[in-house]
Design an enzyme around this catalytic site. Structure first.
Site, PDB file in Angstrom:
ATOM      1  N   GLY A  10       0.852  -1.183   0.000  1.00 32.26           N
ATOM      2  CA  GLY A  10       0.000   0.000   0.000  1.00 32.26           C
ATOM      3  C   GLY A  10       0.885   1.230   0.000  1.00 32.26           C
ATOM      4  N   ARG A  42       9.936  -0.612  -4.594  1.00 32.12           N
ATOM      5  CA  ARG A  42       8.633  -0.642  -5.264  1.00 32.12           C
ATOM      6  C   ARG A  42       8.504   0.645  -6.087  1.00 32.12           C
ATOM      7  NH1 ARG A  42       4.480  -3.599  -3.105  1.00 32.12           N
ATOM      8  NH2 ARG A  42       3.650  -3.405  -5.211  1.00 32.12           N
ATOM      9  N   ASP A  49      -1.640   4.338  -6.108  1.00 29.92           N
ATOM     10  CA  ASP A  49      -0.207   4.312  -5.812  1.00 29.92           C
ATOM     11  C   ASP A  49       0.513   5.522  -6.405  1.00 29.92           C
ATOM     12  OD1 ASP A  49       1.023   1.428  -4.718  1.00 29.92           O
ATOM     13  OD2 ASP A  49      -1.046   1.377  -5.440  1.00 29.92           O
ATOM     14  N   ASN A  74      -3.152   2.335 -10.084  1.00 21.92           N
ATOM     15  CA  ASN A  74      -3.591   1.544  -8.938  1.00 21.92           C
ATOM     16  C   ASN A  74      -3.451   0.072  -9.307  1.00 21.92           C
ATOM     17  OD1 ASN A  74      -4.717   1.481  -6.228  1.00 21.92           O
ATOM     18  ND2 ASN A  74      -6.588   0.676  -7.139  1.00 21.92           N
TER      19      ASN A  74
END
Length: 346
Positions: free
Chosen positions: A46, A88, A236, A246
């Site tokens: 998340g 990420r 995101d 997303n």
């Protein structure tokens, strides 16, 4: 409230989201490298949670540093920042948090070494508190958009587990329920990592909010049957023009919502808005291990040698987005103007 991550005397403590919903276990990271691993391996996930986790990982590097000068500390600090930035790449909150820690270091580098270290640790802790407050504010604004009763669809997990607490999209739903709205959540399972069926359903059941899990290919049928009154998802990264990155499958949901004249809302903190990225095609999309697609629960589900695509995210064009909910208010098209104003505090 679910403690997704927290700073403790022993290290940074995470609930292990890879084990949910069957096991509620925790992992304590004592080093910056360990934090980078839990981000990369989705023990924590998340965008907001990733950002704060990275800041805390950098703070651990500072705390553990044996450097005796600011210059020696800076070398270890830079190494930790670089390692976090490679974990990420789609989640812009990650880079926002790294940049904020870097700015704090430069601002305070003239302080004595011990005070500089403490200030950086406190900055990471401050981000944690700010994220929870932002989510609660977001929920306040977003709750007004939810129907008085009926079904609300969400994709992936944008709840307390994706943040430091309360959640973005699920924070909107929580706030709506607190206002007395009779919401029934439809949670897409969200293949291939099943964040909807594993995490969203687990969170909402703990809160006593009625929830039905559906497979990803059911959402259109649910909409056609009139079971969905609104869609709310997290993000995101949001480009300056309102394009939204997303979890993979969000674009499909948005197109279906448009076809069925159902409002499609995005809830995300301002740290997710990337005004330096003009539009969605410029957002880097993380490619993940094929095993997430080929295996479920450790069991292989596909033939040996078959080719696999596993992008973690897709991009929903702004034209499908009804509104974007932030902690400072609600943005609507034209997003180039409204997002810039919210980011500037107007």
């Amino acid at each position: 409230m679910i403690e997704t991550l927290e700073w403790t005397d022993k290290g940074v403590r995470f609930i292990d989201q890879t084990k949910l919903p069957m096991e509620e276990t925790y992992v304590t990271c004592k080093t910056s490298d360990q934090v980078a691993d839990v981000i990369r391996n989705m023990v924590v996930r998340g965008a907001p949670a990733i950002g704060v986790a990275a800041a805390m990982g950098i703070a651990l590097a500072v705390k553990n540093s044996k450097g005796e000068t600011v210059g020696e500390l800076k070398r270890e600090f830079d190494q930790a920042c670089e390692a976090m930035g490679k974990t990420r790449p789609t989640a812009v909150n990650l880079f926002w948090a790294i940049r904020r820690m870097q700015e704090k270091f430069e601002l305070l580098r003239v302080r004595p070494l011990a005070k500089l270290k403490q200030a950086l640790i406190e900055e990471a802790q401050r981000m944690h508190a700010e994220d929870i407050a932002a989510n609660q504010a977001m929920g306040h604004f977003g709750a007004t958009l939810m129907p008085a009763s009926g079904g609300v669809l969400t994709h992936c997990n944008a709840g307390a587990l994706a943040t430091c607490g309360y959640g973005t999209a699920l924070g909107v739903i929580r706030a709506a329920v607190e206002l007395g709205k009779k919401i029934h959540v439809y949670a897409d399972e969200t293949r291939p990592f099943l964040q909807g069926s594993r995490l969203t359903a687990w969170e909402l059941m703990k809160d006593g909010i009625p929830t039905t899990v559906i497979s990803d290919n059911m959402s259109g049928a649910m909409m056609k049957q009139g079971k969905i009154g609104a869609v709310v998802v997290g993000a995101d990264r949001i480009a300056a023009n309102g394009d939204v990155a997303n979890k993979i499958g969000t674009y499909t949901v948005a197109v279906l919502a448009k076809e069925h004249e159902i409002p499609f809302y995005v809830a995300a903190p301002l740290s997710t808005i990337d005004l330096e990225t003009a539009e969605g095609s410029k957002i880097p999309i993380e490619q993940r291990n094929a095993r997430e697609v080929t295996h479920i629960g450790g069991k292989q589900m596909t033939p040996d040698g078959v080719q696999v695509e596993n992008p973690a995210f897709d991009v929903t064009p702004a034209k499908y987005v009804t509104a974007i909910v932030t902690e400072r208010g609600i943005a609507r098209a034209p997003y180039e103007q409204t997002l810039a104003k919210l980011a500037a505090g107007k």
